[in-house]
Write a protein that holds these residues in place. Sequence first.
Motif, PDB file in Angstrom:
ATOM      1  N   ASN A 140      27.079  49.231 -34.229  1.00  0.00           N
ATOM      2  CA  ASN A 140      28.546  49.242 -34.365  1.00  0.00           C
ATOM      3  C   ASN A 140      29.243  48.163 -33.560  1.00  0.00           C
ATOM      4  N   SER A 141      28.676  47.795 -32.407  1.00  0.00           N
ATOM      5  CA  SER A 141      29.335  46.841 -31.513  1.00  0.00           C
ATOM      6  C   SER A 141      28.745  45.436 -31.578  1.00  0.00           C
ATOM      7  N   GLY A 142      27.588  45.311 -32.176  1.00  0.00           N
ATOM      8  CA  GLY A 142      26.948  43.999 -32.241  1.00  0.00           C
ATOM      9  C   GLY A 142      25.948  43.767 -31.136  1.00  0.00           C
ATOM     10  N   GLN A 143      26.058  44.529 -30.058  1.00  0.00           N
ATOM     11  CA  GLN A 143      25.121  44.413 -28.938  1.00  0.00           C
ATOM     12  C   GLN A 143      25.380  45.537 -27.960  1.00  0.00           C
ATOM     13  N   ALA A 144      24.420  45.747 -27.050  1.00  0.00           N
ATOM     14  CA  ALA A 144      24.600  46.756 -26.004  1.00  0.00           C
ATOM     15  C   ALA A 144      23.759  46.380 -24.792  1.00  0.00           C
ATOM     16  N   ILE A 145      24.302  46.672 -23.627  1.00  0.00           N
ATOM     17  CA  ILE A 145      23.546  46.521 -22.379  1.00  0.00           C
ATOM     18  C   ILE A 145      22.604  47.717 -22.302  1.00  0.00           C
ATOM     19  N   VAL A 146      21.306  47.447 -22.239  1.00  0.00           N
ATOM     20  CA  VAL A 146      20.322  48.523 -22.197  1.00  0.00           C
ATOM     21  C   VAL A 146      19.726  48.720 -20.806  1.00  0.00           C
ATOM     22  N   TYR A 147      19.950  47.740 -19.913  1.00  0.00           N
ATOM     23  CA  TYR A 147      19.501  47.861 -18.526  1.00  0.00           C
ATOM     24  C   TYR A 147      20.369  46.965 -17.676  1.00  0.00           C
ATOM     25  N   SER A 148      20.685  47.442 -16.490  1.00  0.00           N
ATOM     26  CA  SER A 148      21.392  46.641 -15.499  1.00  0.00           C
ATOM     27  C   SER A 148      20.772  46.948 -14.149  1.00  0.00           C
ATOM     28  N   GLY A 149      20.284  45.917 -13.476  1.00  0.00           N
ATOM     29  CA  GLY A 149      19.644  46.143 -12.185  1.00  0.00           C
ATOM     30  C   GLY A 149      19.021  44.878 -11.636  1.00  0.00           C
ATOM     31  N   MET A 150      18.006  45.057 -10.819  1.00  0.00           N
ATOM     32  CA  MET A 150      17.343  43.948 -10.125  1.00  0.00           C
ATOM     33  C   MET A 150      16.717  42.963 -11.123  1.00  0.00           C
ATOM     34  N   GLN A 151      16.601  41.697 -10.707  1.00  0.00           N
ATOM     35  CA  GLN A 151      16.152  40.634 -11.591  1.00  0.00           C
ATOM     36  C   GLN A 151      14.720  40.835 -12.093  1.00  0.00           C
ATOM     37  N   GLU A 152      13.794  41.181 -11.217  1.00  0.00           N
ATOM     38  CA  GLU A 152      12.397  41.264 -11.636  1.00  0.00           C
ATOM     39  C   GLU A 152      12.159  42.305 -12.731  1.00  0.00           C
ATOM     40  N   PRO A 153      12.625  43.560 -12.558  1.00  0.00           N
ATOM     41  CA  PRO A 153      12.447  44.497 -13.670  1.00  0.00           C
ATOM     42  C   PRO A 153      13.256  44.101 -14.907  1.00  0.00           C
ATOM     43  N   ALA A 154      14.422  43.491 -14.716  1.00  0.00           N
ATOM     44  CA  ALA A 154      15.222  43.053 -15.868  1.00  0.00           C
ATOM     45  C   ALA A 154      14.437  42.026 -16.689  1.00  0.00           C
ATOM     46  N   GLU A 155      13.781  41.095 -16.011  1.00  0.00           N
ATOM     47  CA  GLU A 155      12.979  40.094 -16.713  1.00  0.00           C
ATOM     48  C   GLU A 155      11.823  40.753 -17.468  1.00  0.00           C
ATOM     49  N   LEU A 156      11.174  41.722 -16.829  1.00  0.00           N
ATOM     50  CA  LEU A 156      10.070  42.427 -17.467  1.00  0.00           C
ATOM     51  C   LEU A 156      10.542  43.169 -18.719  1.00  0.00           C
ATOM     52  N   TYR A 157      11.620  43.945 -18.602  1.00  0.00           N
ATOM     53  CA  TYR A 157      12.129  44.701 -19.740  1.00  0.00           C
ATOM     54  C   TYR A 157      12.568  43.771 -20.862  1.00  0.00           C
ATOM     55  N   TRP A 158      13.223  42.667 -20.501  1.00  0.00           N
ATOM     56  CA  TRP A 158      13.673  41.697 -21.496  1.00  0.00           C
ATOM     57  C   TRP A 158      12.486  41.178 -22.295  1.00  0.00           C
ATOM     58  N   GLU A 159      11.422  40.790 -21.602  1.00  0.00           N
ATOM     59  CA  GLU A 159      10.215  40.278 -22.264  1.00  0.00           C
ATOM     60  C   GLU A 159       9.570  41.337 -23.150  1.00  0.00           C
ATOM     61  N   GLN A 160       9.468  42.560 -22.643  1.00  0.00           N
ATOM     62  CA  GLN A 160       8.845  43.635 -23.411  1.00  0.00           C
ATOM     63  C   GLN A 160       9.631  43.929 -24.688  1.00  0.00           C
ATOM     64  N   LEU A 161      10.947  43.987 -24.575  1.00  0.00           N
ATOM     65  CA  LEU A 161      11.777  44.255 -25.745  1.00  0.00           C
ATOM     66  C   LEU A 161      11.691  43.109 -26.754  1.00  0.00           C
ATOM     67  N   LYS A 162      11.724  41.885 -26.255  1.00  0.00           N
ATOM     68  CA  LYS A 162      11.605  40.708 -27.120  1.00  0.00           C
ATOM     69  C   LYS A 162      10.250  40.703 -27.818  1.00  0.00           C
ATOM     70  N   ASP A 163       9.186  40.963 -27.070  1.00  0.00           N
ATOM     71  CA  ASP A 163       7.840  40.981 -27.656  1.00  0.00           C
ATOM     72  C   ASP A 163       7.682  42.087 -28.700  1.00  0.00           C
ATOM     73  N   ALA A 164       8.473  43.148 -28.576  1.00  0.00           N
ATOM     74  CA  ALA A 164       8.444  44.247 -29.553  1.00  0.00           C
ATOM     75  C   ALA A 164       9.291  43.934 -30.787  1.00  0.00           C
ATOM     76  N   GLY A 165       9.945  42.768 -30.795  1.00  0.00           N
ATOM     77  CA  GLY A 165      10.684  42.336 -31.970  1.00  0.00           C
ATOM     78  C   GLY A 165      12.178  42.546 -31.941  1.00  0.00           C
ATOM     79  N   LEU A 166      12.714  43.062 -30.820  1.00  0.00           N
ATOM     80  CA  LEU A 166      14.167  43.238 -30.758  1.00  0.00           C
ATOM     81  C   LEU A 166      14.841  41.881 -30.566  1.00  0.00           C
ATOM     82  N   THR A 167      16.056  41.780 -31.032  1.00  0.00           N
ATOM     83  CA  THR A 167      16.835  40.549 -30.894  1.00  0.00           C
ATOM     84  C   THR A 167      17.587  40.612 -29.577  1.00  0.00           C
TER      85      THR A 167
END
Length: 95
Positions: free
Chosen positions: A61-88
Amino acid sequence: MPETLTRPRTDGPDTGSGGSWRVIVRNDDHNTFEHVASTLARFIPGVSHDRGMQIAELIHNSGQAIVYSGMQEPAELYWEQLKDAGLTMAPLERC
């Protein structure tokens, strides 16, 4: 006995690898609600499948959503995992 010196902190809490970083998932035309929800539930701590479905609806509905907000290292990990799973993904964002 040697004396231990504590150096004062010269940087703020939002510098370096600390601070708050945002992981943002964007809407697309190829991922299903089910895939988005199950991917979020798999990789983002504290996100259940039901919560993942709510977030998928928000992304849709909004075009995007923040799914995590926090420290850089876990944010980078989650970003990579979500991207590797095919999310935009939006670029990792410092807030």
